[in-house]
Design an enzyme around this catalytic site. Structure first.
Site, PDB file in Angstrom:
ATOM      1  N   GLU B  68       0.818  -1.207   0.000  1.00  0.00           N
ATOM      2  CA  GLU B  68       0.000   0.000   0.000  1.00  0.00           C
ATOM      3  C   GLU B  68       0.854   1.261   0.000  1.00  0.00           C
ATOM      4  OE1 GLU B  68      -3.942  -1.364   2.412  1.00  0.00           O
ATOM      5  OE2 GLU B  68      -2.270  -0.632   3.608  1.00  0.00           O
ATOM      6  N   ASP B 239      -7.509  -5.068   9.688  1.00  0.00           N
ATOM      7  CA  ASP B 239      -7.223  -3.828   8.984  1.00  0.00           C
ATOM      8  C   ASP B 239      -7.280  -3.950   7.470  1.00  0.00           C
ATOM      9  OD1 ASP B 239      -5.025  -5.337   8.572  1.00  0.00           O
ATOM     10  OD2 ASP B 239      -3.586  -3.894   9.345  1.00  0.00           O
TER      11      ASP B 239
END
Lengths: 356, 356
Positions: B68, B239
């Protein structure tokens, strides 16, 4: 070599290619070889375009410019480039465009290369223009007009000559000192150089016209009626919303080729055209599943904005080309003996952080 | 020092904080001081939450994990973090989560700090949990149950003690060696430690319950009926889509607090709830414009997924804390004397790339 107790292991060390390393690599291989190898790498990846994630670049705009992240992946490698575009930077003695990039392994998420990309972007941008010119310009193209004689100019000239043979250069810039700089830099390299007093004069008689200017506005760097039948245009400088180089009325006369249509329709010259105006993806021409130039009289336009896949190609190429003397290992990734014991690693490091 | 002809100028040199530098900084300042300073920095930025760009993080998913990019900006600084999440990495002796980050100046787009962020993320994640606990747990909280005793565990324990005073720890992990590791690491630090044989046993009598496990699936690390009135829950491990820790039937009993709702509804525990289930943004509680805990009997839940603004806070904090001996200058940005003359810089560098 066995790591000492607190020294980072190989997994923690990411090879870093500095600006000095990149310059040394270009000297070692020769700039034309680098450009030709990059063109080959880019063509190979364009042929397998659909293997890549085509996530849009992620821009952060400000009144002074833009900072962008350009990621992509083919499922094996992951890459991103950080690049800014700040037209007023030159007034402060800074680069308009500065960049760095990273290559990582998808299977672990671990970085395997960090590198300067200001130079590498200049090289790959020129290589992409040259790939487009090789596929779209008339095969007999010899004369290249270069409108905009800034930081990209020499790279474009050399790459296009390397791939098409166009060695007659017609130069124009609104700032004559920029043109003088290009002339000075390229004179030793065997070009036939002509300096011109207008963009229109430069375009006259050219087979390939490259526009690569930096103003952040809708400019008209070349009058539409100066573009002749049979020319190939590389529009390189227009690359974000509100920043174009060509007069909109020129575009309907051109067969238009782009990298990634959803991005180019927002950022490229074609932002002024209706959203359904036909364009051809350059990768399809290279892969042989779409026609390029249909006749010697066509005006072809490569509306270049820069796409993440080109940076990916450049990063994978670089990874294969670096040698231990052309990079330095960076202690970027924490690598405890027991991955669950990050705290233990931190505590055992002691006040010197484990450095020796 | 005046740069030599081809040596990079100061503008080209970006301070780099390695893992070793970061460890040395933590030792120099003390981990509790670092955690407390990070908490202060994060609270200050949460109070001005609406000054920040809240662009979603940009993920690249693969069967093995995710990579990410997490950018944000307040208009003065720009930051991004590169972070991976590869649960199976530990089997190969690698970190599940490794990260690095960058801080840049918006006005020029030039980077001003590059740093490891594996350790810094562990520190800031713990600081965020502790900020949430300080604002949401009962003021008399003393007992902290820590479910999941992996790489984040000690950071969570220390940060929560630093901000709330909770110094009685109840530990549980499905792997007893992980619990033994936390016990070993925290024993010298003055905690009152109890190891438990189930998550439910750990939660019994706790005022604050932190779940921080790493499996990439919808897990149920704690039975819903083990959660008692008045507890504050920090759900840290869940998450990403498909990765949650708490039983969905527990959630409607909780007053739920999140970082950025559009992100948490996709990535957090609340991904199992209807999209209109009420949640409160944590920043509003800190800024004093939304209530936190309403009664001592409430069950409060901080559904933590990690947000770019927290990394921004950590990077700006770090920039203010590094000294010349805690970083190294990286030749990351090409910096020609004349910004338009990138080619000339390259050519003048010669075969050694301008290094001396």
């Amino acid at each position: 070599v066995a790591p000492t107790a607190n020294a980072p292991s190989d997994k923690a060390l990411v090879p870093f290619v500095s600006v000095a390393h990149m310059m040394a690599l270009v000297h070692r291989l020769g700039a034309e070889t680098v450009l030709a190898e990059l063109a080959t790498a880019i063509e190979a990846d364009f042929r397998r375009w659909e293997d890549f994630d085509r996530t849009p670049r992620l821009p952060a705009h400000s009144p002074q410019g833009v900072i962008e992240l350009m990621p992509t992946t083919d499922g094996v490698h992951y890459s991103f480039k950080y690049v800014n575009g700040h037209p007023r930077n030159t007034r402060a003695g800074l680069q308009t465009v500065a960049a760095f990039g990273l290559l990582a392994e998808v299977s672990t998420g671990y970085p395997v290369l960090l590198t300067e990309m200001t130079l590498l972007t200049a090289l790959r941008t020129a290589a992409v223009s040259a790939v487009a010119a090789r596929h779209l310009a008339r095969p007999d193209a010899r004369v290249h007009a270069l409108i905009g004689n800034g930081a990209q100019a020499e790279f474009q000239a050399l790459a296009i000559r390397a791939l098409t043979g166009a060695d007659r250069l017609r130069l124009f810039d609104t700032d004559p000192t920029a043109t003088a700089k290009v002339q000075r830099n390229l004179a030793p390299l065997g070009f036939n150089l002509t300096t011109c007093t207008s963009a229109e004069e430069a375009a006259t008689g050219a087979d390939i016209v490259t526009t690569v200017t930096a103003d952040k506005r809708n400019a008209r760097v070349l009058a539409a009626n100066a573009v002749a039948q049979g020319q190939h245009l590389n529009a390189v400088g227009g690359d974000c919303p509100g920043k174009t180089e060509l007069p909109p009325e020129l575009l309907p006369r051109c067969a238009i080729f782009v990298e990634h249509p959803p991005q180019t329709r927002v950022e490229g010259e074609i932002q002024s055209l209706p959203a359904d105006h036909p364009v051809t993806e350059l990768w399809r021409v290279i892969a042989g599943n779409a026609p390029g130039r249909r006749s010697p009289a066509d005006v072809t336009l490569f509306d270049s904005v820069g796409f993440s896949i080109e940076d990916f190609s450049a990063l994978v190429w670089l990874k294969g080309r670096i040698t231990p003397d052309l990079c330095q290992p960076l202690d970027l990734i924490a690598d405890p003996d027991d991955p669950r014991d990050l705290w233990g690693m931190l505590m055992r490091a002691g006040p010197e952080g484990g450095t020796t």
